[in-house]
Enzyme design. Structure first.
Site, PDB file in Angstrom:
ATOM      1  CG  LEU A  12      -1.612   1.312   1.606  1.00  0.00           C
ATOM      2  CD1 LEU A  12      -2.565   1.754   0.490  1.00  0.00           C
ATOM      3  CD2 LEU A  12      -2.390   1.151   2.924  1.00  0.00           C
ATOM      4  CG  ASP A  66      -8.326  14.249   2.638  1.00  0.00           C
ATOM      5  OD1 ASP A  66      -7.207  14.046   3.173  1.00  0.00           O
ATOM      6  OD2 ASP A  66      -8.871  15.361   2.639  1.00  0.00           O
ATOM      7  CG  ASN A  93       5.419   9.198  -0.565  1.00  0.00           C
ATOM      8  OD1 ASN A  93       6.527   9.729  -0.553  1.00  0.00           O
ATOM      9  ND2 ASN A  93       4.452   9.584  -1.403  1.00  0.00           N
ATOM     10  CE1 TYR A 158       7.318  18.194   5.375  1.00  0.00           C
ATOM     11  CE2 TYR A 158       9.551  19.046   5.538  1.00  0.00           C
ATOM     12  CZ  TYR A 158       8.656  18.132   5.022  1.00  0.00           C
ATOM     13  OH  TYR A 158       9.099  17.148   4.155  1.00  0.00           O
ATOM     14  CE  LYS A 162       7.681  14.761   6.129  1.00  0.00           C
ATOM     15  NZ  LYS A 162       7.054  13.544   5.587  1.00  0.00           N
TER      16      LYS A 162
HETATM   17  N1  LIG Z   1      10.251  16.887  -2.399  1.00  0.00           N
HETATM   18  C1  LIG Z   1      11.053  17.139  -1.394  1.00  0.00           C
HETATM   19  O1  LIG Z   1      11.939  18.030  -1.484  1.00  0.00           O
HETATM   20  C2  LIG Z   1      10.961  16.324  -0.139  1.00  0.00           C
HETATM   21  C3  LIG Z   1      12.047  16.340   0.753  1.00  0.00           C
HETATM   22  C4  LIG Z   1      11.973  15.603   1.918  1.00  0.00           C
HETATM   23  C5  LIG Z   1      10.849  14.854   2.190  1.00  0.00           C
HETATM   24  N2  LIG Z   1       9.797  14.853   1.322  1.00  0.00           N
HETATM   25  C6  LIG Z   1       8.619  14.048   1.680  1.00  0.00           C
HETATM   26  O2  LIG Z   1       8.350  13.124   0.648  1.00  0.00           O
HETATM   27  C7  LIG Z   1       6.975  12.780   0.666  1.00  0.00           C
HETATM   28  C8  LIG Z   1       6.437  12.842  -0.747  1.00  0.00           C
HETATM   29  O3  LIG Z   1       6.516  14.175  -1.206  1.00  0.00           O
HETATM   30  P1  LIG Z   1       6.760  14.591  -2.725  1.00  0.00           P
HETATM   31  O4  LIG Z   1       8.022  15.356  -2.777  1.00  0.00           O
HETATM   32  O5  LIG Z   1       6.571  13.438  -3.614  1.00  0.00           O
HETATM   33  O6  LIG Z   1       5.564  15.644  -2.858  1.00  0.00           O
HETATM   34  P2  LIG Z   1       4.329  15.753  -3.857  1.00  0.00           P
HETATM   35  O7  LIG Z   1       4.784  15.605  -5.267  1.00  0.00           O
HETATM   36  O8  LIG Z   1       3.614  16.991  -3.452  1.00  0.00           O
HETATM   37  O9  LIG Z   1       3.431  14.472  -3.497  1.00  0.00           O
HETATM   38  C9  LIG Z   1       2.694  14.392  -2.293  1.00  0.00           C
HETATM   39  C10 LIG Z   1       1.736  13.227  -2.372  1.00  0.00           C
HETATM   40  O10 LIG Z   1       0.917  13.208  -1.184  1.00  0.00           O
HETATM   41  C11 LIG Z   1      -0.459  13.156  -1.561  1.00  0.00           C
HETATM   42  N3  LIG Z   1      -1.314  13.818  -0.587  1.00  0.00           N
HETATM   43  C12 LIG Z   1      -1.248  15.115  -0.190  1.00  0.00           C
HETATM   44  N4  LIG Z   1      -2.225  15.385   0.686  1.00  0.00           N
HETATM   45  C13 LIG Z   1      -2.919  14.221   0.851  1.00  0.00           C
HETATM   46  C14 LIG Z   1      -4.042  13.844   1.634  1.00  0.00           C
HETATM   47  N5  LIG Z   1      -4.673  14.723   2.434  1.00  0.00           N
HETATM   48  N6  LIG Z   1      -4.494  12.571   1.563  1.00  0.00           N
HETATM   49  C15 LIG Z   1      -3.893  11.678   0.753  1.00  0.00           C
HETATM   50  N7  LIG Z   1      -2.807  11.966  -0.003  1.00  0.00           N
HETATM   51  C16 LIG Z   1      -2.337  13.221   0.038  1.00  0.00           C
HETATM   52  C17 LIG Z   1      -0.497  13.870  -2.921  1.00  0.00           C
HETATM   53  O11 LIG Z   1      -1.593  13.471  -3.708  1.00  0.00           O
HETATM   54  P3  LIG Z   1      -2.982  14.271  -3.843  1.00  0.00           P
HETATM   55  O12 LIG Z   1      -2.664  15.729  -3.897  1.00  0.00           O
HETATM   56  O13 LIG Z   1      -3.532  13.688  -5.089  1.00  0.00           O
HETATM   57  O14 LIG Z   1      -3.772  13.878  -2.634  1.00  0.00           O
HETATM   58  C18 LIG Z   1       0.791  13.339  -3.558  1.00  0.00           C
HETATM   59  O15 LIG Z   1       0.552  12.065  -4.120  1.00  0.00           O
HETATM   60  C19 LIG Z   1       6.313  13.736   1.653  1.00  0.00           C
HETATM   61  O16 LIG Z   1       6.083  13.078   2.871  1.00  0.00           O
HETATM   62  C20 LIG Z   1       7.336  14.839   1.831  1.00  0.00           C
HETATM   63  O17 LIG Z   1       7.240  15.468   3.079  1.00  0.00           O
HETATM   64  C21 LIG Z   1       9.840  15.549   0.167  1.00  0.00           C
END
Ligand SMILES: NC(=O)c1ccc[n+]([C@@H]2O[C@H](COP(=O)([O-])OP(=O)(O)OC[C@H]3O[C@@H](n4cnc5c(N)ncnc54)[C@H](OP(=O)(O)O)[C@@H]3O)[C@@H](O)[C@H]2O)c1
Length: 265
Positions: A12, A66, A93, A158, A162
């Protein structure tokens, strides 16, 4: 190299509509895991599911949900059960960040971060944990951040959210030791995805300090780390070095450094 370790098992993946979640889902699919993909964007989920099932000959079930609302994890689990599916591996994730001072920030958005990044992650883990232990296989891959290792002035909730993910994951890693159940905490640094746009971190000094890693690279490191049951996986040599140095620096210095990095460039 792909193997068939996931055959007969289901992963999942939350936040599987875009970004790191899609690439993590692909890593599991490549090794034969069936997938349950969840996020709010139904159309995007369907497309990811169709692409991955076609490419890897696995079953991929998109379930829009959600999970950021209280009870969201339980509702999703009920839907999974109603479809006759089980969860062997859980990839927590889904998450978001919001940059800026705590003062003047929107309260619902701040609390929503805790609901999604922490509460939903703990809720889903609690739902599937007992089954994993009973089966002596599978496990949890939690996505935290390099933000986990220190407080984050100008992105306070944030970073704190984390830190929770890291602490919780490491504790579960210990509880699962010797059971066959894997627990890893993936801590990415800046990664190319939609995250930055939603977080509003694009104009910070931190955003100017280097090129973000690709989400595919980050996901591969996380998945391979999880396969080896590595407790913590930090992406990038510089990120790993900084995370190891932080505990040895005076806290005031760390706070000033992060405050500076999170300030507008
Ligand atoms: N990108 C970075 O620089 C970075 C760095 C460190 C850690 N991270 C972590 O990596 C993880 C993934 O982030 P990403 O970079 O891939 O960001 P992203 O492209 O914004 O993707 C976030 C995902 O979470 C989903 N999501 C958001 N709100 C939600 C909700 N209420 N219910 C269900 N799903 C939800 C979004 O889908 P929908 O909008 O369709 O719901 C999307 O699939 C996060 O935990 C983030 O904190 C990212």
């Amino acid at each position: 190299m792909a193997n068939n370790e996931g055959k007969g098992q289901t992963a999942l993946v939350t936040g599987a509509s875009m970004g790191i979640g899609v690439d993590l889902a692909e890593c599991f699919a490549r090794d034969g895991y069936d997938l349950i993909l969840t996020a709010r964007s139904e159309e995007a989920l369907k497309q990811v599911a169709a692409r991955l099932s076609g490419a890897y000959g696995i079953k991929a079930t998109p379930i829009p949900a959600d999970i950021g609302v209280p009870g969201g994890g339980e509702k999703l689990a009920a839907e999974i059960e109603a479809r006759g599916l089980a969860v062997d591996a859980l990839v927590n994730n889904a998450g978001y960040g919001i940059a800026g001072a705590f003062e003047g920030s929107d309260r619902a958005t701040q609390l929503g971060m805790i609901d999604l990044n922490d509460r939903a992650l703990a809720e889903l883990t609690h739902i599937y944990w007992a089954r994993m232990l009973a089966n002596k296989r599978g496990g949890v891959l939690n996505v935290a951040s390099t933000a986990s290792f220190q407080p984050g002035p100008l992105m306070a909730i944030y970073y704190a959210s984390k830190a929770f993910v890291l602490s919780f994951s490491e504790a579960l890693w210990k509880e699962a030791e010797g059971t066959g159940v894997r627990v890893s905490c993936l801590c990415p640094g800046p990664t190319a995805s939609n995250f930055r746009e939603r977080a509003g971190t694009g104009k910070t000094r931190l955003a100017r300090t280097g090129t973000p890693m690709s989400s595919a690279e980050v996901a591969k490191m996380g998945y391979e780390g999880w396969q080896q049951n590595r407790r913590v996986v930090i992406t990038g040599a510089r990120n790993a070095l900084v995370a190891r140095l932080v505990p040895f620096l005076p806290r005031q210095t760390v706070l000033s450094l992060v405050h500076n990095l999170q300030s507008p460039a």
